[in-house]
Design an enzyme around this catalytic site. Sequence first.
Site, PDB file in Angstrom:
ATOM      1  N   LYS A   9       1.201   4.106  -3.033  1.00 18.10           N
ATOM      2  CA  LYS A   9       0.856   5.518  -2.831  1.00 18.10           C
ATOM      3  C   LYS A   9       2.073   6.428  -3.048  1.00 18.10           C
ATOM      4  O   LYS A   9       1.931   7.552  -3.535  1.00 18.10           O
ATOM      5  CB  LYS A   9       0.249   5.709  -1.442  1.00 18.10           C
ATOM      6  CG  LYS A   9      -1.085   4.972  -1.258  1.00 18.10           C
ATOM      7  CD  LYS A   9      -2.131   5.403  -2.281  1.00 18.10           C
ATOM      8  CE  LYS A   9      -3.516   4.829  -1.986  1.00 18.10           C
ATOM      9  NZ  LYS A   9      -4.531   5.255  -2.969  1.00 18.10           N
ATOM     10  N   TYR A  46       0.846  -1.208   0.000  1.00 14.55           N
ATOM     11  CA  TYR A  46       0.000   0.000   0.000  1.00 14.55           C
ATOM     12  C   TYR A  46       0.877   1.251   0.000  1.00 14.55           C
ATOM     13  O   TYR A  46       0.674   2.170  -0.797  1.00 14.55           O
ATOM     14  CB  TYR A  46      -0.920  -0.031   1.219  1.00 14.55           C
ATOM     15  CG  TYR A  46      -1.965   1.054   1.233  1.00 14.55           C
ATOM     16  CD1 TYR A  46      -3.122   0.947   0.460  1.00 14.55           C
ATOM     17  CD2 TYR A  46      -1.803   2.201   2.016  1.00 14.55           C
ATOM     18  CE1 TYR A  46      -4.084   1.954   0.473  1.00 14.55           C
ATOM     19  CE2 TYR A  46      -2.765   3.201   2.031  1.00 14.55           C
ATOM     20  CZ  TYR A  46      -3.905   3.070   1.262  1.00 14.55           C
ATOM     21  OH  TYR A  46      -4.852   4.066   1.273  1.00 14.55           O
TER      22      TYR A  46
HETATM   23  N1  LIG Z   1     -10.205   5.833   4.106  1.00 10.14           N
HETATM   24  C1  LIG Z   1      -8.985   6.224   4.394  1.00 10.14           C
HETATM   25  O1  LIG Z   1      -8.621   6.351   5.569  1.00 10.14           O
HETATM   26  C2  LIG Z   1      -7.991   6.520   3.312  1.00 10.14           C
HETATM   27  C3  LIG Z   1      -6.761   7.107   3.683  1.00 10.14           C
HETATM   28  C4  LIG Z   1      -5.830   7.384   2.698  1.00 10.14           C
HETATM   29  C5  LIG Z   1      -6.119   7.129   1.391  1.00 10.14           C
HETATM   30  N2  LIG Z   1      -7.314   6.554   1.051  1.00 10.14           N
HETATM   31  C6  LIG Z   1      -7.554   6.285  -0.372  1.00 10.14           C
HETATM   32  O2  LIG Z   1      -8.795   6.826  -0.746  1.00 10.14           O
HETATM   33  C7  LIG Z   1      -9.324   6.075  -1.843  1.00 10.14           C
HETATM   34  C8  LIG Z   1     -10.754   5.691  -1.538  1.00 10.14           C
HETATM   35  O3  LIG Z   1     -10.765   4.824  -0.426  1.00 10.14           O
HETATM   36  P1  LIG Z   1     -12.008   4.637   0.560  1.00 10.14           P
HETATM   37  O4  LIG Z   1     -11.481   4.711   1.935  1.00 10.14           O
HETATM   38  O5  LIG Z   1     -13.132   5.519   0.166  1.00 10.14           O
HETATM   39  O6  LIG Z   1     -12.323   3.089   0.273  1.00 10.14           O
HETATM   40  P2  LIG Z   1     -13.669   2.327  -0.120  1.00 10.14           P
HETATM   41  O7  LIG Z   1     -13.301   0.894  -0.157  1.00 10.14           O
HETATM   42  O8  LIG Z   1     -14.796   2.753   0.782  1.00 10.14           O
HETATM   43  O9  LIG Z   1     -13.990   2.846  -1.587  1.00 10.14           O
HETATM   44  C9  LIG Z   1     -13.184   2.503  -2.692  1.00 10.14           C
HETATM   45  C10 LIG Z   1     -14.049   2.383  -3.918  1.00 10.14           C
HETATM   46  O10 LIG Z   1     -13.177   2.008  -4.999  1.00 10.14           O
HETATM   47  C11 LIG Z   1     -13.792   0.966  -5.727  1.00 10.14           C
HETATM   48  N3  LIG Z   1     -12.782   0.145  -6.401  1.00 10.14           N
HETATM   49  C12 LIG Z   1     -11.891  -0.718  -5.827  1.00 10.14           C
HETATM   50  N4  LIG Z   1     -11.174  -1.318  -6.774  1.00 10.14           N
HETATM   51  C13 LIG Z   1     -11.607  -0.851  -7.969  1.00 10.14           C
HETATM   52  C14 LIG Z   1     -11.245  -1.098  -9.309  1.00 10.14           C
HETATM   53  N5  LIG Z   1     -10.312  -2.010  -9.638  1.00 10.14           N
HETATM   54  N6  LIG Z   1     -11.872  -0.417 -10.292  1.00 10.14           N
HETATM   55  C15 LIG Z   1     -12.846   0.480  -9.988  1.00 10.14           C
HETATM   56  N7  LIG Z   1     -13.247   0.746  -8.736  1.00 10.14           N
HETATM   57  C16 LIG Z   1     -12.627   0.088  -7.732  1.00 10.14           C
HETATM   58  C17 LIG Z   1     -14.573   0.157  -4.684  1.00 10.14           C
HETATM   59  O11 LIG Z   1     -15.595  -0.620  -5.286  1.00 10.14           O
HETATM   60  C18 LIG Z   1     -15.111   1.273  -3.787  1.00 10.14           C
HETATM   61  O12 LIG Z   1     -16.361   1.754  -4.210  1.00 10.14           O
HETATM   62  C19 LIG Z   1      -8.381   4.891  -2.036  1.00 10.14           C
HETATM   63  O13 LIG Z   1      -7.468   5.170  -3.074  1.00 10.14           O
HETATM   64  C20 LIG Z   1      -7.657   4.818  -0.707  1.00 10.14           C
HETATM   65  O14 LIG Z   1      -6.402   4.192  -0.828  1.00 10.14           O
HETATM   66  C21 LIG Z   1      -8.253   6.251   1.977  1.00 10.14           C
END
Ligand SMILES: NC(=O)c1ccc[n+]([C@@H]2O[C@H](COP(=O)([O-])OP(=O)(O)OC[C@H]3O[C@@H](n4cnc5c(N)ncnc54)[C@H](O)[C@@H]3O)[C@@H](O)[C@H]2O)c1
Length: 268
Positions: free
Chosen positions: A170, A166
């Site tokens: 990133k 991860y």
């Molecule tokens: N939630 C956190 O704390 C956090 C922190 C840092 C970064 N992020 C980043 O934010 C982004 C969103 O994460 P989130 O927390 O909302 O997660 P989440 O799992 O709630 O949402 C992610 C969405 O991406 C979709 N997805 C996954 N793989 C896919 C693919 N191959 N093609 C198309 N869609 C796909 C999923 O179906 C889901 O709807 C991610 O890139 C994650 O790494 C999240």
Amino acid sequence: MGFETIFRMDGRVALVTGAGFGIGRSLAQGLAEYGAHVICADRDLPGAEETTAMILDAGGVADAIFVDVAQTQSVDGLFGEIARMTGKLDILINNAGISTGPKRLHELAIEDWDRLMGINLRGVFLCSRAAIPMMLEGGSGSIINIASIAGLVGYYPGSARLCANYAASKAGVIGLTRQVAIEYARDGIRVNAIAPGWHGGTRLGGARLAALSPEELARLEKMINDRIPMGHRGVPDDLVGLAIYLASSASSYVTGQVIGHDGGWSAE
Ligand SMILES: NC(=O)c1ccc[n+]([C@@H]2O[C@H](COP(=O)([O-])OP(=O)(O)OC[C@H]3O[C@@H](n4cnc5c(N)ncnc54)[C@H](O)[C@@H]3O)[C@@H](O)[C@H]2O)c1
């Protein structure tokens, strides 16, 4: 004078990947509220349709399209459909991402490394590669890559939380952001990254968290909150203001930047 409308995106088309839930859903809703026609793309099509319905109910404009960002053909299909539907693309938010189980590097399955890289890094490459020709044709564009504090700093409180695959994906997104920003800076295309800290209420790592007992979950939450200078996690809606800023003309002289959104985590 005339600054009141610098955040508006009326007449612009925005694509948000991973818009079917979590952060992507909030960003799609925010962009739509500021006037953009939002394409909600996700491999969870019912989720993307739900986000679209929420936007339409609120009086916005949106469409749902299936995509698996790791698959070239699927990404080509998505951009072909956008070209047919709208004929242009002004904003791309590369948000789709996953995490895999909490493992230290020597325990990390090669399959998990490849699967995660395919979505978190290759997906950003594929979608940006398909979006840029449309933006070049339009003469401008804004790409926002959702990175993570894991791409900036390590974290190991005695057990693996932000795993190496991860973190590497990133950090890769951050490098890609800076390079691509410079390559297209004279073409009116801006490329920036947001590095969120922990934001609750999403499904990231959901299966792992669901496997924890209530006591383990409470301990984990406390450990994370204690590490955050502000003392609490964010929620997806907190990210909307920054995304609107980066997507709109409000940030017209900002490119190649990585902006932490983490309650101060990366400042320590
Ligand atoms: N939630 C956190 O704390 C956090 C922190 C840092 C970064 N992020 C980043 O934010 C982004 C969103 O994460 P989130 O927390 O909302 O997660 P989440 O799992 O709630 O949402 C992610 C969405 O991406 C979709 N997805 C996954 N793989 C896919 C693919 N191959 N093609 C198309 N869609 C796909 C999923 O179906 C889901 O709807 C991610 O890139 C994650 O790494 C999240």
